[in-house]
Scaffold this active site. Structure first.
Site, PDB file in Angstrom:
ATOM      1  N   LYS A 215       4.623   8.547  -7.647  1.00  0.00           N
ATOM      2  CA  LYS A 215       5.535   8.824  -7.257  1.00  0.00           C
ATOM      3  C   LYS A 215       7.177   9.609  -7.119  1.00  0.00           C
ATOM      4  CE  LYS A 215       3.803   7.525  -2.947  1.00  0.00           C
ATOM      5  NZ  LYS A 215       3.244   6.330  -4.017  1.00  0.00           N
TER       6      LYS A 215
ATOM      7  N   LYS B 278       0.765  -1.445   0.140  1.00  0.00           N
ATOM      8  CA  LYS B 278      -0.360   0.399   0.106  1.00  0.00           C
ATOM      9  C   LYS B 278       0.695   1.421  -0.072  1.00  0.00           C
ATOM     10  CE  LYS B 278      -3.712   2.357   2.801  1.00  0.00           C
ATOM     11  NZ  LYS B 278      -2.987   3.587   3.133  1.00  0.00           N
TER      12      LYS B 278
ATOM     13  N   LYS C  67       7.491   0.658   2.064  1.00  0.00           N
ATOM     14  CA  LYS C  67       8.384   0.176   0.669  1.00  0.00           C
ATOM     15  C   LYS C  67       9.718   0.485   0.025  1.00  0.00           C
ATOM     16  CE  LYS C  67       5.164   0.059  -2.533  1.00  0.00           C
ATOM     17  NZ  LYS C  67       4.414   1.590  -2.060  1.00  0.00           N
TER      18      LYS C  67
ATOM     19  N   ASP D 229      -1.157  -0.650  -4.952  1.00  0.00           N
ATOM     20  CA  ASP D 229      -3.387   0.519  -4.821  1.00  0.00           C
ATOM     21  C   ASP D 229      -4.199   0.107  -5.825  1.00  0.00           C
ATOM     22  OD1 ASP D 229      -3.057   1.778  -1.876  1.00  0.00           O
ATOM     23  OD2 ASP D 229      -0.907   1.893  -2.949  1.00  0.00           O
TER      24      ASP D 229
END
Length: 338
Positions: A79, A48, A53, A167
């Site tokens: 990101k 998630k 991570k 996600d």
């Protein structure tokens, strides 16, 4: 006129047949032989967004490099924050952004444009499109196509670590599983329902592609920010995957991570934890998980925390209209059967 057309078509067919015969006559190349090179472990890490991570991978890759391993870390999250901890908060140019700029300038992308080194770790970010201007999953596919042009399959690493957002379930983010691009998957989760929901989805994707003939398996789970409540460990046990490491919910780790400090080194109090994680990942095998149904996932938590005691009340047409309905007699003529 008709005869001329038939003659032309006949000649065209002869030319086509000759081309096929010439192609069929070409002898196949000899099978390549030589010393077997070491096998690179390509591992995709899912979890998630915000579960840790990037923190886990940055420290893990530094520990692996400290142990003498050649490691390539690839951020596959739009990101582009996978390498931020490794580079002390500094953003490195992404492959997609660099590719676009080079294309406009009529230049080719080189490895030095997109791959950077620190603490013995090689790292790069695939990146993603600007908000509202493209598909993140398609950007991942484009990024890997460019990596192949740069010679990805000829690179010599002990480990290639791929950081994927869990996600999103569209094709691009499932690329390593769907196309057998990695040997195994690792999920990062915590003792909360949402992160375990994502981890369960990843297990479901692995199981789906195993049924389709795929070979990727789940090597295990890293439990991050463990508060001791045990739901993540119970999940790992329920789906049949091992826990590779448990990273505690610790203020020292949180503070150092926020300040872009690496804790995955022998000189750190947390070095032994990441050394054990590196060992466990290296020796782990790809397991075929048994993903849970929604009720099974909810059963890992107290019903008062997940709404397990709630009874679903069906809505009515009157509810949807917001007024009390008056039943009207039908104008339809109904004939009785004789």
């Amino acid at each position: 006129m008709a005869d001329d057309i038939r003659f032309t078509l006949h000649n065209t067919q002869d030319t086509y047949d000759d081309a096929l015969r010439a192609e069929a006559a070409i002898e196949p190349e000899e099978v390549v032989s030589g010393p077997v090179r070491k096998e690179t472990q390509i591992i995709a890490i899912y979890g998630k967004g915000g579960i840790g991570k990037s923190f886990t991978l940055a420290n893990l890759s530094c520990m692996m490099a400290e142990q003498g391993k050649r490691v390539l870390l690839i951020g596959c999250d739009p990101k582009s924050d996978t390498t931020s901890l490794l580079f002390g908060g500094k953003a490195c140019p992404t492959i997609i952004e660099t590719s676009s700029k080079k294309k406009l300038a009529g230049e080719e992308v080189t490895i030095g444009d997109v791959c950077f080194k620190r603490n013995g770790v090689f790292a790069m970010e695939l990146g993603g499109p600007e908000v509202g201007r493209g598909c993140g999953g398609r950007g991942i596919i484009h990024g890997f196509e460019l990596l192949e042009k740069l010679g990805f399959h000829d690179w010599d690493f002990d480990y290639v670590l791929l950081d994927f957002l869990g996600d999103v379930v569209c094709g691009g983010f499932g690329l390593p599983i769907a196309r057998d691009m990695c040997q195994k998957v690792i999920v990062v989760g915590s003792n909360d329902l949402q992160s375990l929901y994502v981890a369960n989805n990843v297990c479901s994707a692995v199981e789906y592609f195993r049924k389709m003939g795929g070979n990727v398996g789940v090597a295990g789970m890293v439990i991050n920010r463990d508060d001791g409540t045990g739901e993540a460990a119970a999940f790992a046990n329920a789906v049949g995957i091992p826990v590779l490491a448990t990273i505690p919910a610790n203020e020292d780790i949180r503070r150092k991570s926020a300040n872009y400090q690496i804790v995955g080194t022998a000189s750190s109090p947390w070095g032994a934890l990441f050394s054990e994680l590196a060992e466990n990942i290296g020796t782990s095998v790809p397991n075929r998980p048994a993903p849970l149904v929604q009720d099974g996932l909810l059963s890992l938590f107290s019903s008062k925390d997940t709404g397990g005691d709630i009874i679903l009340e069906p809505a009515t047409f009157a509810d949807m209209c917001g007024v009390e309905l008056v039943e009207k007699r039908s104008l339809e003529v109904i004939y009785e059967e004789l």
